[in-house]
Design a protein around this motif. Structure first.
Motif, PDB file in Angstrom:
ATOM      1  N   ASP A 100       0.881  -1.159   0.000  1.00 47.39           N
ATOM      2  CA  ASP A 100       0.000   0.000   0.000  1.00 47.39           C
ATOM      3  C   ASP A 100       0.924   1.217   0.000  1.00 47.39           C
ATOM      4  O   ASP A 100       1.657   1.451   0.962  1.00 47.39           O
ATOM      5  CB  ASP A 100      -0.873  -0.011   1.252  1.00 47.39           C
ATOM      6  CG  ASP A 100      -1.916   1.103   1.250  1.00 47.39           C
ATOM      7  OD1 ASP A 100      -1.564   2.235   0.861  1.00 47.39           O
ATOM      8  OD2 ASP A 100      -3.072   0.846   1.658  1.00 47.39           O
ATOM      9  N   LEU A 101       0.905   1.977  -1.082  1.00 47.89           N
ATOM     10  CA  LEU A 101       1.898   3.032  -1.304  1.00 47.89           C
ATOM     11  C   LEU A 101       1.503   4.402  -0.767  1.00 47.89           C
ATOM     12  O   LEU A 101       2.215   5.383  -0.995  1.00 47.89           O
ATOM     13  CB  LEU A 101       2.193   3.145  -2.803  1.00 47.89           C
ATOM     14  CG  LEU A 101       2.521   1.850  -3.551  1.00 47.89           C
ATOM     15  CD1 LEU A 101       2.781   2.147  -5.020  1.00 47.89           C
ATOM     16  CD2 LEU A 101       3.707   1.134  -2.928  1.00 47.89           C
ATOM     17  N   ARG A 102       0.418   4.496  -0.048  1.00 45.13           N
ATOM     18  CA  ARG A 102      -0.120   5.819   0.309  1.00 45.13           C
ATOM     19  C   ARG A 102       0.788   6.632   1.236  1.00 45.13           C
ATOM     20  O   ARG A 102       0.647   7.842   1.330  1.00 45.13           O
ATOM     21  CB  ARG A 102      -1.509   5.665   0.940  1.00 45.13           C
ATOM     22  CG  ARG A 102      -1.497   5.118   2.361  1.00 45.13           C
ATOM     23  CD  ARG A 102      -2.890   5.052   2.937  1.00 45.13           C
ATOM     24  NE  ARG A 102      -3.602   3.872   2.458  1.00 45.13           N
ATOM     25  CZ  ARG A 102      -4.829   3.540   2.877  1.00 45.13           C
ATOM     26  NH1 ARG A 102      -5.451   4.327   3.747  1.00 45.13           N
ATOM     27  NH2 ARG A 102      -5.404   2.457   2.424  1.00 45.13           N
ATOM     28  N   PHE A 103       1.728   5.970   1.941  1.00 43.51           N
ATOM     29  CA  PHE A 103       2.586   6.699   2.869  1.00 43.51           C
ATOM     30  C   PHE A 103       4.018   6.862   2.358  1.00 43.51           C
ATOM     31  O   PHE A 103       4.918   7.243   3.107  1.00 43.51           O
ATOM     32  CB  PHE A 103       2.614   5.984   4.221  1.00 43.51           C
ATOM     33  CG  PHE A 103       1.267   5.701   4.807  1.00 43.51           C
ATOM     34  CD1 PHE A 103       0.386   6.730   5.084  1.00 43.51           C
ATOM     35  CD2 PHE A 103       0.866   4.404   5.053  1.00 43.51           C
ATOM     36  CE1 PHE A 103      -0.874   6.484   5.612  1.00 43.51           C
ATOM     37  CE2 PHE A 103      -0.390   4.130   5.591  1.00 43.51           C
ATOM     38  CZ  PHE A 103      -1.266   5.172   5.880  1.00 43.51           C
ATOM     39  N   ASP A 104       4.237   6.582   1.087  1.00 45.37           N
ATOM     40  CA  ASP A 104       5.593   6.680   0.534  1.00 45.37           C
ATOM     41  C   ASP A 104       6.185   8.086   0.690  1.00 45.37           C
ATOM     42  O   ASP A 104       7.395   8.242   0.852  1.00 45.37           O
ATOM     43  CB  ASP A 104       5.603   6.298  -0.945  1.00 45.37           C
ATOM     44  CG  ASP A 104       6.258   4.932  -1.177  1.00 45.37           C
ATOM     45  OD1 ASP A 104       6.617   4.272  -0.177  1.00 45.37           O
ATOM     46  OD2 ASP A 104       6.436   4.549  -2.337  1.00 45.37           O
ATOM     47  N   ASP A 105       5.343   9.118   0.653  1.00 42.11           N
ATOM     48  CA  ASP A 105       5.839  10.481   0.797  1.00 42.11           C
ATOM     49  C   ASP A 105       6.362  10.762   2.194  1.00 42.11           C
ATOM     50  O   ASP A 105       7.232  11.613   2.389  1.00 42.11           O
ATOM     51  CB  ASP A 105       4.737  11.478   0.448  1.00 42.11           C
ATOM     52  CG  ASP A 105       3.550  11.378   1.399  1.00 42.11           C
ATOM     53  OD1 ASP A 105       3.060  10.248   1.629  1.00 42.11           O
ATOM     54  OD2 ASP A 105       3.121  12.425   1.917  1.00 42.11           O
ATOM     55  N   VAL A 106       5.889  10.010   3.201  1.00 42.07           N
ATOM     56  CA  VAL A 106       6.340  10.207   4.580  1.00 42.07           C
ATOM     57  C   VAL A 106       7.806   9.821   4.706  1.00 42.07           C
ATOM     58  O   VAL A 106       8.609  10.554   5.296  1.00 42.07           O
ATOM     59  CB  VAL A 106       5.485   9.384   5.559  1.00 42.07           C
ATOM     60  CG1 VAL A 106       6.000   9.541   6.988  1.00 42.07           C
ATOM     61  CG2 VAL A 106       4.021   9.801   5.471  1.00 42.07           C
ATOM     62  N   ALA A 107       8.168   8.657   4.164  1.00 42.47           N
ATOM     63  CA  ALA A 107       9.562   8.219   4.217  1.00 42.47           C
ATOM     64  C   ALA A 107      10.448   9.149   3.405  1.00 42.47           C
ATOM     65  O   ALA A 107      11.593   9.438   3.786  1.00 42.47           O
ATOM     66  CB  ALA A 107       9.670   6.792   3.680  1.00 42.47           C
ATOM     67  N   ALA A 108       9.921   9.649   2.282  1.00 42.40           N
ATOM     68  CA  ALA A 108      10.718  10.537   1.419  1.00 42.40           C
ATOM     69  C   ALA A 108      11.097  11.822   2.157  1.00 42.40           C
ATOM     70  O   ALA A 108      12.191  12.366   1.958  1.00 42.40           O
ATOM     71  CB  ALA A 108       9.935  10.869   0.161  1.00 42.40           C
TER      72      ALA A 108
END
Length: 345
Positions: free
Chosen positions: A334-342
């Motif tokens: 589920d890719l919805r939080f990828d911006d958090v790690a970025a």
């Protein structure tokens, strides 16, 4: 410690698990996740609670020692487990919202039709495990695993670690004797000489070498261990929690806190050693520092970049005969939080 009874029991459980998997439809782990779109930042409502799985109390100690715990608006209840299979059972029972695990439990969940998508990941410059060798035996290369008895934890990160070691050595499971054991039994198995080789993580690996040094305890050389895939830790969440807007917002916060805390541990080694390895694990500071340095430097790649790596892992397990069918790794994310790690880079 006898292996006959536990081995027979584990083989029975394995056959039962594979049969059960064949009867279940494989479902998409995260509907719409492939779009890669992040959800808008939402406020965490008062009273929101997350139940988070922990192992050896490392996660809760990390978040508290780093101060990242204070940034969470939700109430976090930590539940301690040993090994991915036990965590998966708790997810099945509806008792968990979130957990950090190795690279294999999400595959096991996927094969069983469980909807527990991966929401964040942490990689390291070092491996998760080290191949401990029983006292009195020396193994200088992966190729010398031929004919040896090896602890085997199906459904844990130790499973592909061993399978990859055999593959790199040009061996198959027929060339060794795999001894099915629970993850918690690995340290005792190598200490008692029940197996020749066991993949141990820290602090169990360093404790074994220290406690049995006078008996000739050893490990496969680091240069050989470095041939194996590096550490990959996943944060995965129940689909039910992700479908709850309040809990999804709390999970977004937790992902950010996990990234922050992990980076803190890399930058503040002495403080992290004191908080966890000295106070929690009763190790000497020098031993704790050695362990932390052996774990390498953490990075938080985008999940989409890890899909090929996860597919490769699935293929290794499938080709070894431990999956009923070849799975599609894309369905596990589920890719919805990828911006958090970025943002943590």
């Amino acid at each position: 410690m006898s292996t006959k009874g536990p081995a027979a029991k584990m083989m029975f459980q394995r056959r039962g698990f594979l049969t059960w998997c064949l009867l279940l439809p494989v479902v998409t782990m995260a509907s719409g996740a492939a779009s890669g779109q992040s959800v808008p930042q939402a406020r965490v409502p008062s009273g929101t609670k997350l139940v988070v799985a922990d192992q050896n109390q490392v996660l809760q100690t990390l978040l508290r020692a780093s101060g990242a715990q204070k940034n969470l608006s939700s109430t976090i209840a930590y539940a301690n487990f040993l090994g991915g299979p036990a965590i998966l059972e708790a997810f099945r029972a509806g008792a968990l919202d979130l957990a950090t695990v190795g690279n294999t439990p999400p595959i096991q969940a996927h094969a069983a039709g469980e909807q527990i998508p991966i929401v964040a990941a942490r990689t390291s410059s070092e491996t998760d495990y080290f191949l401990a060798v029983r006292a009195g035996l020396k193994i200088e290369s992966l190729e010398q695993l031929r004919g040896k008895s090896i602890a085997y934890g199906e459904g844990t990160g130790r499973q592909p670690f061993v399978l990859n070691a055999l593959k790199l050595a040009g061996l198959t499971r027929k060339d060794v004797r795999l001894v099915p054991l629970r993850a918690g039994d690995f340290p005792d198995a190598i200490r008692s000489g029940q197996v020749d080789v066991a993949a141990l993580n820290e602090p169990h690996f360093s404790r074994y070498l220290a406690d049995f040094a006078d008996r000739g305890a050893s490990s496969v050389p680091k240069a050989q261990n470095d041939r194996l895939p590096k550490s990959l830790t996943y944060l995965y969440a129940s689909k039910k929690a992700l479908d709850d807007p309040a809990k999804a917002a709390a999970i977004r916060e937790f992902v950010a806190a996990w990234v922050e805390a992990s980076r803190w541990s890399n930058k503040n080694i002495d403080a992290w050693v004191e908080a966890y390895y000295v106070k929690q694990q009763n190790l000497k500071p020098a031993d704790g520092r050695k362990i932390v340095e052996s774990e390498g430097v953490y990075e938080f790649p985008s999940l989409v970049s890890l899909i090929p790596r996860q597919q490769s892992l699935i293929d290794v397990i499938f080709e070894a005969g431990d999956l009923p069918k070849r799975l599609d790794a894309r369905e596990e994310f589920d890719l919805r939080f990828d911006d958090v790690a970025a943002k943590g880079h």
